[in-house]
Design a protein around this motif. Structure first.
Motif, mmCIF file in Angstrom:
data_model
loop_
_atom_site.group_PDB
_atom_site.id
_atom_site.type_symbol
_atom_site.label_atom_id
_atom_site.label_comp_id
_atom_site.label_asym_id
_atom_site.label_seq_id
_atom_site.Cartn_x
_atom_site.Cartn_y
_atom_site.Cartn_z
ATOM 1 N N ALA A 59 0.831 -1.201 0.000
ATOM 2 C CA ALA A 59 0.000 0.000 0.000
ATOM 3 C C ALA A 59 0.868 1.254 0.000
ATOM 4 N N HIS A 60 1.937 1.225 0.788
ATOM 5 C CA HIS A 60 2.858 2.367 0.816
ATOM 6 C C HIS A 60 3.505 2.565 -0.550
ATOM 7 N N PHE A 61 3.926 1.463 -1.169
ATOM 8 C CA PHE A 61 4.560 1.541 -2.483
ATOM 9 C C PHE A 61 3.567 2.061 -3.521
ATOM 10 N N ARG A 62 2.310 1.605 -3.462
ATOM 11 C CA ARG A 62 1.290 2.100 -4.396
ATOM 12 C C ARG A 62 1.042 3.592 -4.177
ATOM 13 N N SER A 63 1.031 4.013 -2.914
ATOM 14 C CA SER A 63 0.835 5.429 -2.622
ATOM 15 C C SER A 63 1.968 6.262 -3.205
ATOM 16 N N ARG A 64 3.194 5.795 -3.032
ATOM 17 C CA ARG A 64 4.353 6.505 -3.586
ATOM 18 C C ARG A 64 4.312 6.522 -5.116
ATOM 19 N N LEU A 65 3.894 5.402 -5.710
ATOM 20 C CA LEU A 65 3.774 5.352 -7.172
ATOM 21 C C LEU A 65 2.689 6.318 -7.655
ATOM 22 N N GLN A 66 1.599 6.428 -6.899
ATOM 23 C CA GLN A 66 0.539 7.365 -7.273
ATOM 24 C C GLN A 66 1.057 8.800 -7.228
ATOM 25 N N GLN A 67 1.822 9.138 -6.201
ATOM 26 C CA GLN A 67 2.409 10.475 -6.114
ATOM 27 C C GLN A 67 3.367 10.715 -7.275
ATOM 28 N N SER A 68 4.171 9.701 -7.592
ATOM 29 C CA SER A 68 5.111 9.833 -8.714
ATOM 30 C C SER A 68 4.359 9.991 -10.026
ATOM 31 N N ALA A 69 3.268 9.250 -10.171
ATOM 32 C CA ALA A 69 2.469 9.354 -11.399
ATOM 33 C C ALA A 69 1.874 10.749 -11.540
ATOM 34 N N GLU A 70 1.384 11.313 -10.433
ATOM 35 C CA GLU A 70 0.823 12.664 -10.489
ATOM 36 C C GLU A 70 1.893 13.686 -10.849
ATOM 37 N N MET A 71 3.075 13.553 -10.254
ATOM 38 C CA MET A 71 4.165 14.480 -10.582
ATOM 39 C C MET A 71 4.620 14.297 -12.032
ATOM 40 N N ALA A 72 4.662 13.044 -12.496
ATOM 41 C CA ALA A 72 5.058 12.785 -13.883
ATOM 42 C C ALA A 72 4.035 13.386 -14.836
ATOM 43 N N GLU A 73 2.766 13.291 -14.484
ATOM 44 C CA GLU A 73 1.720 13.874 -15.323
ATOM 45 C C GLU A 73 1.869 15.394 -15.389
ATOM 46 N N ALA A 74 2.165 16.011 -14.243
ATOM 47 C CA ALA A 74 2.377 17.459 -14.231
ATOM 48 C C ALA A 74 3.593 17.847 -15.067
ATOM 49 N N ARG A 75 4.673 17.052 -14.962
ATOM 50 C CA ARG A 75 5.873 17.338 -15.768
ATOM 51 C C ARG A 75 5.582 17.136 -17.256
ATOM 52 N N LEU A 76 4.762 16.146 -17.572
ATOM 53 C CA LEU A 76 4.410 15.899 -18.974
ATOM 54 C C LEU A 76 3.592 17.064 -19.530
ATOM 55 N N ILE A 77 2.666 17.571 -18.738
ATOM 56 C CA ILE A 77 1.864 18.718 -19.188
ATOM 57 C C ILE A 77 2.769 19.931 -19.404
ATOM 58 N N GLU A 78 3.688 20.165 -18.481
ATOM 59 C CA GLU A 78 4.618 21.288 -18.632
ATOM 60 C C GLU A 78 5.531 21.080 -19.838
ATOM 61 N N ALA A 79 5.964 19.850 -20.072
ATOM 62 C CA ALA A 79 6.804 19.565 -21.244
ATOM 63 C C ALA A 79 6.025 19.805 -22.533
ATOM 64 N N ASP A 80 4.733 19.457 -22.534
ATOM 65 C CA ASP A 80 3.896 19.725 -23.706
ATOM 66 C C ASP A 80 3.793 21.230 -23.958
ATOM 67 N N ARG A 81 3.580 21.978 -22.895
ATOM 68 C CA ARG A 81 3.498 23.439 -23.039
ATOM 69 C C ARG A 81 4.814 24.016 -23.555
ATOM 70 N N ALA A 82 5.925 23.530 -23.001
ATOM 71 C CA ALA A 82 7.238 24.021 -23.446
ATOM 72 C C ALA A 82 7.478 23.669 -24.903
ATOM 73 N N ALA A 83 7.079 22.470 -25.304
ATOM 74 C CA ALA A 83 7.257 22.067 -26.706
ATOM 75 C C ALA A 83 6.393 22.929 -27.619
ATOM 76 N N ASP A 84 5.184 23.237 -27.183
ATOM 77 C CA ASP A 84 4.322 24.103 -27.996
ATOM 78 C C ASP A 84 4.897 25.510 -28.109
ATOM 79 N N ARG A 85 5.428 26.030 -26.992
ATOM 80 C CA ARG A 85 6.060 27.358 -27.037
ATOM 81 C C ARG A 85 7.280 27.344 -27.959
ATOM 82 N N ALA A 86 8.069 26.274 -27.897
ATOM 83 C CA ALA A 86 9.259 26.178 -28.751
ATOM 84 C C ALA A 86 8.865 26.082 -30.219
#
Length: 133
Positions: A59-86
């Motif tokens: 359960a702890h590992f799943r919780s940590r993976l969920q947090q990592s997934a949320e952060m990865a999703e946020a980084r992916l959205i920011e990377a998409d925005r940066a790619a669009d700006r570029a």
């Protein structure tokens, strides 16, 4: 004008390089999000005959993976925005460079027309040759 064209060409090259970096970052972030999702699928709860510590750890590992997934999703959205700006910066740099190229072509055409008009206005250069006297 030549100097301005060189500057715009360099700027275009730099923006293309920045766009390529942004695309690479986008691909990297997407790959990371995909790997985290696969890990989360592998840690799904399953009935086991073991003690409760294994369930708590999972359960702890799943919780940590969920947090990592949320952060990865946020980084992916920011990377998409940066790619669009570029990409937009690359389009703007290309427009600037093509505008300079068009101005240079127009200046060359005007110079040619000016030379043709100067030749039309110039007096004829005909030499009169006499027979040997």
């Amino acid at each position: 004008m030549d100097r301005l064209l060189r500057v715009r060409t360099l700027q275009l090259g730099m923006t293309r390089a920045a766009e390529a970096q942004a695309q690479d970052k986008r691909a990297s972030e997407a790959d990371l999000a995909h790997r985290i999702a696969r890990l989360a699928e592998n840690v799904a709860p399953a009935p086991t005959g073991g003690n409760g510590f294994a369930l708590v750890a999972a359960a702890h590992f799943r919780s940590r993976l969920q947090q990592s997934a949320e952060m990865a999703e946020a980084r992916l959205i920011e990377a998409d925005r940066a790619a669009d700006r570029a990409a937009e910066a690359t389009r703007e740099a290309r427009r600037d460079q093509s505008a300079i190229e068009k101005l240079m072509a127009r200046a060359d055409a005007e110079a040619v027309l000016k030379a043709i008009r100067a030749l039309e206005v110039a007096p004829p250069l005909r030499k009169i040759r006499h027979d040997p006297c």
